[in-house]
Design an enzyme around this catalytic site. Sequence first.
Site, PDB file in Angstrom:
ATOM      1  N   GLN A 132       0.815  -0.983   0.112  1.00 39.01           N
ATOM      2  CA  GLN A 132      -0.145   0.039   0.191  1.00 39.01           C
ATOM      3  C   GLN A 132       0.818   1.104  -0.145  1.00 39.01           C
ATOM      4  O   GLN A 132       1.980   1.212   0.761  1.00 39.01           O
ATOM      5  CB  GLN A 132      -0.924  -0.022   1.082  1.00 39.01           C
ATOM      6  CG  GLN A 132      -1.891  -1.166   1.206  1.00 39.01           C
ATOM      7  CD  GLN A 132      -1.396  -2.244   2.332  1.00 39.01           C
ATOM      8  OE1 GLN A 132       0.002  -2.603   2.283  1.00 39.01           O
ATOM      9  NE2 GLN A 132      -2.288  -3.295   2.675  1.00 39.01           N
ATOM     10  N   GLN A 154      -1.632   0.724  -5.461  1.00 36.86           N
ATOM     11  CA  GLN A 154      -2.577   0.397  -4.412  1.00 36.86           C
ATOM     12  C   GLN A 154      -2.645   1.314  -3.237  1.00 36.86           C
ATOM     13  O   GLN A 154      -1.940   1.988  -2.875  1.00 36.86           O
ATOM     14  CB  GLN A 154      -1.999  -0.934  -3.766  1.00 36.86           C
ATOM     15  CG  GLN A 154      -3.154  -1.514  -2.589  1.00 36.86           C
ATOM     16  CD  GLN A 154      -2.712  -3.066  -2.084  1.00 36.86           C
ATOM     17  OE1 GLN A 154      -1.593  -3.458  -2.368  1.00 36.86           O
ATOM     18  NE2 GLN A 154      -3.515  -3.222  -1.207  1.00 36.86           N
ATOM     19  N   ASP A 155      -4.118   1.715  -3.276  1.00 39.09           N
ATOM     20  CA  ASP A 155      -4.392   2.696  -2.193  1.00 39.09           C
ATOM     21  C   ASP A 155      -4.042   4.252  -2.448  1.00 39.09           C
ATOM     22  O   ASP A 155      -3.493   4.956  -1.740  1.00 39.09           O
ATOM     23  CB  ASP A 155      -3.825   2.206  -0.725  1.00 39.09           C
ATOM     24  CG  ASP A 155      -4.472   1.204  -0.050  1.00 39.09           C
ATOM     25  OD1 ASP A 155      -5.298   0.334  -1.019  1.00 39.09           O
ATOM     26  OD2 ASP A 155      -4.219   0.817   1.056  1.00 39.09           O
ATOM     27  N   ASP A 178      -8.099  -1.089  -4.751  1.00 39.43           N
ATOM     28  CA  ASP A 178      -8.659  -0.203  -3.807  1.00 39.43           C
ATOM     29  C   ASP A 178      -8.237   1.309  -3.832  1.00 39.43           C
ATOM     30  O   ASP A 178      -7.658   1.700  -2.664  1.00 39.43           O
ATOM     31  CB  ASP A 178      -8.483  -0.606  -2.403  1.00 39.43           C
ATOM     32  CG  ASP A 178      -8.890  -2.139  -2.086  1.00 39.43           C
ATOM     33  OD1 ASP A 178     -10.028  -2.808  -2.975  1.00 39.43           O
ATOM     34  OD2 ASP A 178      -8.383  -3.342  -1.309  1.00 39.43           O
ATOM     35  N   ARG A 234     -15.707  -2.678  -3.455  1.00 38.15           N
ATOM     36  CA  ARG A 234     -15.911  -3.731  -2.519  1.00 38.15           C
ATOM     37  C   ARG A 234     -15.702  -2.947  -1.307  1.00 38.15           C
ATOM     38  O   ARG A 234     -14.927  -2.274  -1.153  1.00 38.15           O
ATOM     39  CB  ARG A 234     -14.829  -5.088  -2.722  1.00 38.15           C
ATOM     40  CG  ARG A 234     -13.132  -4.395  -2.583  1.00 38.15           C
ATOM     41  CD  ARG A 234     -12.403  -5.872  -2.502  1.00 38.15           C
ATOM     42  NE  ARG A 234     -11.053  -5.353  -2.159  1.00 38.15           N
ATOM     43  CZ  ARG A 234      -9.954  -6.034  -1.859  1.00 38.15           C
ATOM     44  NH1 ARG A 234     -10.285  -7.419  -2.150  1.00 38.15           N
ATOM     45  NH2 ARG A 234      -8.760  -5.775  -1.817  1.00 38.15           N
ATOM     46  N   TRP A 236     -15.048  -2.321   2.285  1.00 41.11           N
ATOM     47  CA  TRP A 236     -13.775  -2.371   3.333  1.00 41.11           C
ATOM     48  C   TRP A 236     -14.529  -2.493   4.649  1.00 41.11           C
ATOM     49  O   TRP A 236     -14.108  -3.470   5.402  1.00 41.11           O
ATOM     50  CB  TRP A 236     -12.860  -1.216   3.139  1.00 41.11           C
ATOM     51  CG  TRP A 236     -11.774  -1.323   4.162  1.00 41.11           C
ATOM     52  CD1 TRP A 236     -11.267  -2.376   4.849  1.00 41.11           C
ATOM     53  CD2 TRP A 236     -11.177  -0.095   4.663  1.00 41.11           C
ATOM     54  NE1 TRP A 236     -10.297  -1.896   5.614  1.00 41.11           N
ATOM     55  CE2 TRP A 236      -9.969  -0.601   5.435  1.00 41.11           C
ATOM     56  CE3 TRP A 236     -10.708   1.328   4.370  1.00 41.11           C
ATOM     57  CZ2 TRP A 236      -8.991   0.194   6.189  1.00 41.11           C
ATOM     58  CZ3 TRP A 236     -10.142   2.016   4.954  1.00 41.11           C
ATOM     59  CH2 TRP A 236      -8.815   1.678   5.655  1.00 41.11           C
TER      60      TRP A 236
END
Length: 316
Positions: A132, A154-155, A178, A234, A236
């Site tokens: 992340q 990511q993130d 995400d 999705r 969290w």
Amino acid sequence: MKNILWMGLIVSSLGLSAQNYDFVVAKDGAGDFQTVQAAIDAVPHLRKNRTIIYVKSGVYKEKLILPTSKTNVSLIGESAAETILTFDDYASRKNMFGEEIGTSGSASFFIYGDGFEAKNLTFENSFGEGSQAVAVRVDGDRVKFENCRFLGNQDTLYPHGKDSRQYYKNCYIEGTVDFIFGWSTAFFEGCEIFSKRNGYITAASTEQETPFGFVFNNCKITGLAEAGTVFLGRPWRPYAQTVFMNCELGEVVHPEGWDPWRSEEKKKTAYYAEYANRGAGYQPDKRAQWAHILTDLEAEKYSLKNVMRDWNPDEE
């Protein structure tokens, strides 16, 4: 005589800049500061009037923080493509005590001050894949980004503050997994959301009592991912909320649209919905059965005015 006239034009130009901007940041020393953080530090605490910082083109490798006491600050870049604020931290990196800094600690820019605005800038976490790595974490309320780019994997973008309202207008946001995630209420208008590979665009963690999570309106979902390998979101946390309205969904979008993150319970509480989308990635007949296709009346609830309540970011 020509020299006098030329000097007059220079003075006039400098005078205009002084009126438009409170501080100028330039790497070559031609401004008030050479780093963005130095300009932020110079802003008076809890100033009610807006402080405008102009950032000239360049790559500024800094780990930035806008404290809660620095309110109503604007960062204006010379060019979104050429004014780049970047750093390369990542979640598993160790601090001086040998402790992992974590996802939040990886952020290139922490925004805690209310009333922050940014325009014509790139915000980047240049770490790459494997952990992340947050480009921007936002906790302040009434935060606006216009014509900005958010680069990462990511993130990438972390709308973190549970009571924070954020507005993203004509922005570009890229990532893998995400890459738009968090607790905040965030409205995305006319943005391009770019999936660099298969994965998940959003991972909201909306609180049960929070009326709105993430709303995407008139956005484009594109990417380099293979067709049908990118989920819109999705959950969290159990009560995650995400809505895509009037968006053009590219072929990268998975036919089911939404993933429950291996949880039957989250299917019961998460609220995922679409309205009047279009494109190869919009297949309402194949969407996850626990998601929603809104009626005209239901979609009215997700207007900018409703979502942002007493704050109209388009008036600022």
